[in-house]
Scaffold this motif. Structure first.
Motif, PDB file in Angstrom:
ATOM      1  N   UNK A 175     -12.968 -10.159  59.021  1.00 46.69           N
ATOM      2  CA  UNK A 175     -13.842 -11.177  58.447  1.00 46.69           C
ATOM      3  C   UNK A 175     -13.924 -10.954  56.948  1.00 46.69           C
ATOM      4  N   UNK A 176     -13.821 -12.048  56.184  1.00 47.28           N
ATOM      5  CA  UNK A 176     -13.789 -11.909  54.728  1.00 47.28           C
ATOM      6  C   UNK A 176     -15.194 -11.940  54.135  1.00 47.28           C
ATOM      7  N   UNK A 203     -20.136  -8.116  53.561  1.00 51.84           N
ATOM      8  CA  UNK A 203     -18.974  -7.421  52.999  1.00 51.84           C
ATOM      9  C   UNK A 203     -17.831  -7.465  54.019  1.00 51.84           C
ATOM     10  N   UNK A 204     -16.612  -7.279  53.568  1.00 52.02           N
ATOM     11  CA  UNK A 204     -15.485  -7.419  54.496  1.00 52.02           C
ATOM     12  C   UNK A 204     -15.595  -6.405  55.637  1.00 52.02           C
ATOM     13  N   UNK A 205     -15.293  -6.822  56.858  1.00 52.33           N
ATOM     14  CA  UNK A 205     -15.349  -5.900  58.004  1.00 52.33           C
ATOM     15  C   UNK A 205     -14.402  -6.370  59.092  1.00 52.33           C
ATOM     16  N   UNK A 206     -14.151  -5.488  60.031  1.00 51.92           N
ATOM     17  CA  UNK A 206     -13.340  -5.820  61.211  1.00 51.92           C
ATOM     18  C   UNK A 206     -14.167  -5.570  62.461  1.00 51.92           C
ATOM     19  N   UNK A 293     -18.236   2.200  63.919  1.00 52.62           N
ATOM     20  CA  UNK A 293     -19.670   1.925  63.908  1.00 52.62           C
ATOM     21  C   UNK A 293     -19.935   0.682  64.741  1.00 52.62           C
ATOM     22  N   UNK A 294     -21.208   0.364  64.953  1.00 51.48           N
ATOM     23  CA  UNK A 294     -21.584  -0.891  65.596  1.00 51.48           C
ATOM     24  C   UNK A 294     -21.723  -1.957  64.505  1.00 51.48           C
ATOM     25  N   UNK A 295     -21.475  -3.204  64.843  1.00 55.37           N
ATOM     26  CA  UNK A 295     -21.677  -4.266  63.851  1.00 55.37           C
ATOM     27  C   UNK A 295     -23.170  -4.501  63.615  1.00 55.37           C
ATOM     28  N   UNK A 296     -23.525  -5.062  62.466  1.00 55.57           N
ATOM     29  CA  UNK A 296     -24.886  -5.562  62.297  1.00 55.57           C
ATOM     30  C   UNK A 296     -25.008  -6.884  63.052  1.00 55.57           C
ATOM     31  N   UNK A 297     -26.255  -7.309  63.254  1.00 59.98           N
ATOM     32  CA  UNK A 297     -26.399  -8.589  63.963  1.00 59.98           C
ATOM     33  C   UNK A 297     -25.866  -9.754  63.131  1.00 59.98           C
ATOM     34  N   UNK A 298     -25.852  -9.566  61.807  1.00 59.68           N
ATOM     35  CA  UNK A 298     -25.367 -10.647  60.934  1.00 59.68           C
ATOM     36  C   UNK A 298     -23.840 -10.724  60.998  1.00 59.68           C
ATOM     37  N   UNK A 303     -19.043 -13.451  63.122  1.00 62.12           N
ATOM     38  CA  UNK A 303     -17.766 -13.310  63.844  1.00 62.12           C
ATOM     39  C   UNK A 303     -17.765 -14.015  65.194  1.00 62.12           C
ATOM     40  N   UNK A 304     -18.917 -14.349  65.692  1.00 62.61           N
ATOM     41  CA  UNK A 304     -19.052 -14.719  67.110  1.00 62.61           C
ATOM     42  C   UNK A 304     -18.191 -15.904  67.532  1.00 62.61           C
ATOM     43  N   UNK A 305     -17.993 -16.847  66.632  1.00 63.84           N
ATOM     44  CA  UNK A 305     -17.238 -18.040  67.068  1.00 63.84           C
ATOM     45  C   UNK A 305     -15.791 -17.699  67.412  1.00 63.84           C
ATOM     46  N   UNK A 306     -15.340 -16.505  66.952  1.00 65.01           N
ATOM     47  CA  UNK A 306     -13.972 -16.091  67.261  1.00 65.01           C
ATOM     48  C   UNK A 306     -13.927 -15.030  68.364  1.00 65.01           C
TER      49      UNK A 306
END
Lengths: 382, 382, 382, 382
Positions: A175-176, A203-206, A293-298, A303-306
């Protein structure tokens, strides 16, 4: 109002369906402060419609039984004294037959009201009540599982064991960076804690497209995951040691093979299935062990739509706190969510036990860090 | 290295200064799991320099006493067995004279090392040790206050009572919407939890230039603030009821006038002075009662350059969680902060008990929501 | 009155002698609710003479410090509020120098009073105070041992370790059936619970002339004594399992050899020495394992003149209850013994830590069944 | 064997009679560790006959369900793992219909066995089982009362409220000094703890022919009995303060009138009726307040032939300890009584809830000092 009535009746009927496999005795016991009896769930959800809607908006409505306000109220402090939460399992009277009569009585009056009124508050409170009952449908299942699990003969609820699902997707989603909108953004129903759409900088994350499987977690156990202090939050380390936690809830090793209690009885753990019944502490320790790590809820929401989600509630690394524009509603309904914004972590998604039409990508579920009895799993981020 | 040596010696000397008013008996007792004895603080901070620096970087260094690693270690699980935290008050031997000899011994070797080495790791570990000792200087004062407060004769520590400060500024500061940078941004020292500067989106908000005063909080008490469930988080409500909390820590009503135990003995509460010794639960309830809220730590950091802060630690509405780019350091020093990121709330600013040169607008202090024994107060936002 | 004054001064001096090996820090800590600090013992015994005698019977007596009545009172509820028992270790002020001045002050006034008065109440209260202080002398030793044992460096109190005594007699003593007199029967001092001599019917029994040795108890441990439910009272079984008790208090196995903490430091257990530091639960389990039982306190008293006792307090199978003619004295002194006649077991004899001239064959010591920190052992009967 | 069979069938039938007023839900819940569910009582008493008799003495007997040994075993540690005592209320399966089938099944086999065998062990074990079931009949009533009392709607069990009895005798009975025989002295059944008749010396005493009434206890309450430390044993004082006990169990003041929950619902307290549901601590405090005492169990037994007893269990001032000739039986049945001889007080007599033919003047009932849920009262002695 036909649509609302339909939602109402469908939801009410589904609660009855969930109770079909129960024997009379199953409706009463409470196995922990957090695990309410089935009878309480089905009476409390009924009481909600009576208390919040019928008493005010149904002309000449006669309360079914005055004592139920005390017996089947939950945390709505503004409505009066309530029974101690841990004593719910002692309410043998009224018996289950009368409680089902109470349901029928309220259903008749709600049906009549919904057929005749155009009152917008009735409409919105009914939708709230439907969503409230759907929450309790899931709790009815998770609480029942907890109670049944403490009976040494491992009773069976249904043929469906709820924990056999496997992942359909794999790999990482990137995610950008940028400013994203967070929070409820449609005309549909949501809870107050999702409201006040606002911007956040990501911030960018996977994030992984798959949830952690039983096999991956068995590897963690075998790598002495529960014995390695460095993987754990300090509180988590104390929690597993004080409570002698050495595996997910319901798991037991029989002759060198992991088994677990499921709603269809004691079964071998399927290594390929998605892990369930772990706490935030266990989720965070596993992520640390994997160097992730775990993702934040944000991040999760963005990312959820993917993502293919909905099998397990997914622990996030976000504490349950108000959004910038959060407002507490007035009166009893206003107690709904805000007062629990303290020492709980957010879970996103939904689970196999979540009722149909009760899922949203903006939904904020929340439990204390040591909670294990929900169908909760792990999605890794980095 | 002269600057580092100077920092080191100044800080070490200040600990001794803090101990001047103490009698031999005062050094030993532990009044709660969270409130360590003075002797432990002064030995533990010394042990940090011996364990992290001298053992490795000082050639031919002889350990002062092998048992001290066990006696005066804290939560560094990687370094070996430690004494149960709640038993620190039972360590009558080594006595305080020997512990001061231990301090002198380590100071001599540290001085020699700092005068001769150019090793950058020694330099950075020394600065870390200095900041670590400054943290314990503040704890020494707050822990001592807690212990003394439980002695019915209300012992006096110094003439300075630490709780007489008043506000110098008033009114609201408005902050405009936008993307702001958060986190440590200079060459100076900071803890690991401040690192990884990142962007956050801030919505428009206002923050008060003054902290809440004792008089304002007395009004809350007199308005039945501690008896009104709706003001409180659910956990906070249980906490005040289970523990019978009806006023800030150290407060007692004598003949209709509020008094409080201070480090100069029992005193009347000054209505104009800034409120202290309240928990996050109390801060949040007060804010709710005023129809406002606490700022997030990000809002606080953005606003801080326009605020006059430093008298009280200020509870924020942010849970203590990692920044997006947080990285856990390797080894024992790495245990420093990350493992406590669980069920704690962030406090920003500093207090009258904070050591000089230990304050930063990016500093993240953190305690559990019910913690009262720090010099912590309330700044409102809306 | 010379004899009373002599008793008084000798006893007061012996307390000082017991304190000689202590360092200033040792006087303050309390390691358990049951284990009071040395400072408290020496102040409380002093307070007894001030409160019970000097205030009433010494003309123009000036109380040393009004606050001491609150600080150093124990369970005398009739005399006013007292400090919470578990907080005694937090009383750093008054410091030990002042407390010894308090002792001197009271000693001077008691000496003057005893030299001049012929008041019989003063006489009897002084004798009571002397016996009270002797009780606290033993507790000072046992409490100090408990506190020191929790310091990982195993501090040494004296060269004398108190637990090396061996049996001098062996074999069984047979006692014949009949009606015997029980209770205090001389003109000398005794506590209220020994009074009201009465008759009891004793059935024939045998009692061992020797106490159980460490070696015999090691055999019990090696025979899985702590793992065999059938040996234990139900409460005892729960107690050892809840508290993970697997050996006598202070014992630890180092490289396959039993060691124990003693007042002269950590030492190997001497197999021939008499067992110490076991609870009633352990005593009863051991007796059951041997196919025998503990004597009743009445059997013990009847047999005592033929026994060599005084090395260990000996657990009996009698609950601590009033004699048929027991009367509760009026006022504060009356609280002395009767109110504790609930869920405690009687120990008879005396121990190596008991002060000289404080032993009687009618003496009734009493502790809760799980108490281990006294120098208590086992004598078998059948 | 006809007499034994008749006893068996009568007792078994009476359990069924007691269950008649129960609804299905009432059979399951457990309201405290000490208060077992009705289903557990009726299954456990059945299991006793299966386990102790049928498995061994009935040729070709097929166990009804192997899991019941685990589910319905109580404290017989020698027979294998058992369910945690406090989790009995979670056993919804097997349901009550199956448990009654289990009863029928065992009854059929027991009937057949008793009709055909002449085995003396079968006979004595059956009598033991009958007496065991009678004990559980009383517990079924007292446990049910406790559970129902926690339901805010105060369910009614029967029209009979069990607490209306009044005294028929008054005045004092004087007993003369001498050696008396204590313990079971007939051919009839008794429990092991009554065996080994022996002699005891009784000093002269007087015992009241009447039990304390509600009115007398109300006077104690109104005389600040629950607020006066001097009346109470030290443990009792802590107990009432920790648990906020200010009246007998089940009592509540409504509009200035004492009411109590009874098995026929909430009723006003009848001042003339005999007091019930008080603990030993309360009994001892009341006696002290009256300047009297409780009788010992030996005094009670000696006086009993002249007393009209059987309405309330009567707290004595005797700890539950073995008689001089007490012997522990071998095996599981031997666990019966001896292992509970620790920190319990003896009650003598019987109560309105005691089953017919289950009373003896040598019967030793026993409970912990704080126990309130039995039909227990006070008889004074002096």
């Amino acid at each position: 109002m036909d649509d609302i009535l339909n939602q109402y009746l469908t939801t009410r009927q589904y609660t009855n369906t969930l109770c079909k496999p129960l024997q009379t005795e199953d409706f009463t016991p409470q196995s922990a402060a957090f695990a309410s009896p089935p009878k309480w769930h089905i009476a409390h959800t009924t009481w909600f419609f009576e208390e919040m809607i019928l008493k005010t908006y149904s002309p000449n409505y006669q309360i079914f039984d005055n004592e139920y306000s005390y017996l089947f109220n939950s945390y709505y402090n503004t409505i009066g004294k309530r029974i101690e939460r841990h004593n719910r399992g002692l309410i043998t009277r009224p018996n289950i037959d009368i409680v089902f009569k109470y349901r029928d009585y309220v259903d008749q009056h709600m049906t009549q009201l919904l057929k005749t009124t155009e009152n917008e508050t009735v409409k919105s409170l009914t939708v709230l009540g439907v969503n409230h009952e759907q929450q309790h449908q899931e709790l009815l299942l998770t609480d029942l599982k907890y109670t049944f699990s403490l009976n040494p003969i491992c009773p069976k609820y249904t043929d469906l064991n709820f924990v056999e699902d496997t992942n359909t997707d794999t790999g990482w989603l990137d995610v950008t960076e940028g400013v994203y909108n967070i929070g409820h953004d449609t005309d549909g129903f949501c809870f107050d804690n999702e409201l006040g759409m606002y911007k956040t900088y990501i911030h960018p994350f996977s994030i992984n497209k798959a949830l952690v499987t039983n096999q991956e977690f068995i590897e963690f156990i075998e790598a002495d995951g529960y014995k390695t202090a460095n993987y754990w939050l300090d509180e988590g380390w104390h929690w597993i040691n004080s409570n002698k936690i050495t595996q997910p809830l319901y798991w037991i090793k029989i002759k060198n093979t992991w088994h677990h209690y499921t709603l269809s009885g004691l079964k071998p753990v399927n290594p390929d299935a998605i892990l369930s019944h772990i706490s935030y502490f266990e989720a965070a320790a596993f992520a640390f062990y994997k160097g992730m790590r775990l993702p934040t809820e944000f991040e999760w929401e963005v990312a959820s739509k993917h993502l293919n989600w909905g099998k397990r509630w997914e622990w996030t690394n976000s504490a349950y706190l108000p959004y910038p524009n959060f407002e507490i509603a007035k009166g009893a309904v206003g107690e709904y969510n805000g007062k629990f914004m303290s020492n709980q972590m957010v879970l996103r998604g939904a689970s196999v036990a979540t009722s149909k039409n009760h899922s949203r990508h903006t939904y904020r579920n929340f439990f204390q860090s040591h909670t294990q009895w929900q169908f909760a799993g792990i999605r890794l981020a980095k």
